[in-house]
Design a protein around this motif. Structure first.
Motif: not given
Length: 107
Positions: A34-37, A24-25, A51-52, A31-32
């Motif tokens: 996926x949004x940052x990289x 789970x960790x 983050x761009x 998941x995190x």
């Protein structure tokens, strides 16, 4: 894709809470990420952005080959440069990745 790890952790909780917790960790971490990289394909290199901001650049001139492992359930992207080997978990659309790789660095 990381959601499958989190769902798998729920199933594993019947077997072992420790193993389920680790899975789970890992799923939450991916998941995190996926949004940052993000990967950016340019004419000369593959750039990794967080983050761009470009945090790493891999010029195609240094590449020897690449591969997406386990095509039925793509989970790992591998590419080899002259002096190093890289493995990246696939936390994005593998078809788009393969299309970009074929466009910018065809086999």
């Amino acid at each position: 894709m990381p959601i499958f790890l989190i769902l798998g952790a729920c199933v594993l909780s019947v077997v072992s809470l420790w193993i389920a917790g680790v899975v789970a960790i890992l799923g939450l971490f991916l998941t995190v990420q996926t949004f940052l990289i993000r990967l950016q394909f340019t004419d000369k290199s593959l750039n990794v952005l967080r983050s761009g901001k470009i945090i790493r650049s891999f010029p195609y001139s240094d590449w020897l080959n690449w591969e997406i492992f386990w095509s039925k359930v793509p989970i790992l992207f591998y590419f080899k440069e002259v002096n190093s080997i890289h493995f990246l978990p696939i936390i994005f659309d593998p078809k788009v990745l393969a299309d970009c790789l074929q466009k910018y660095y065809p086999r």
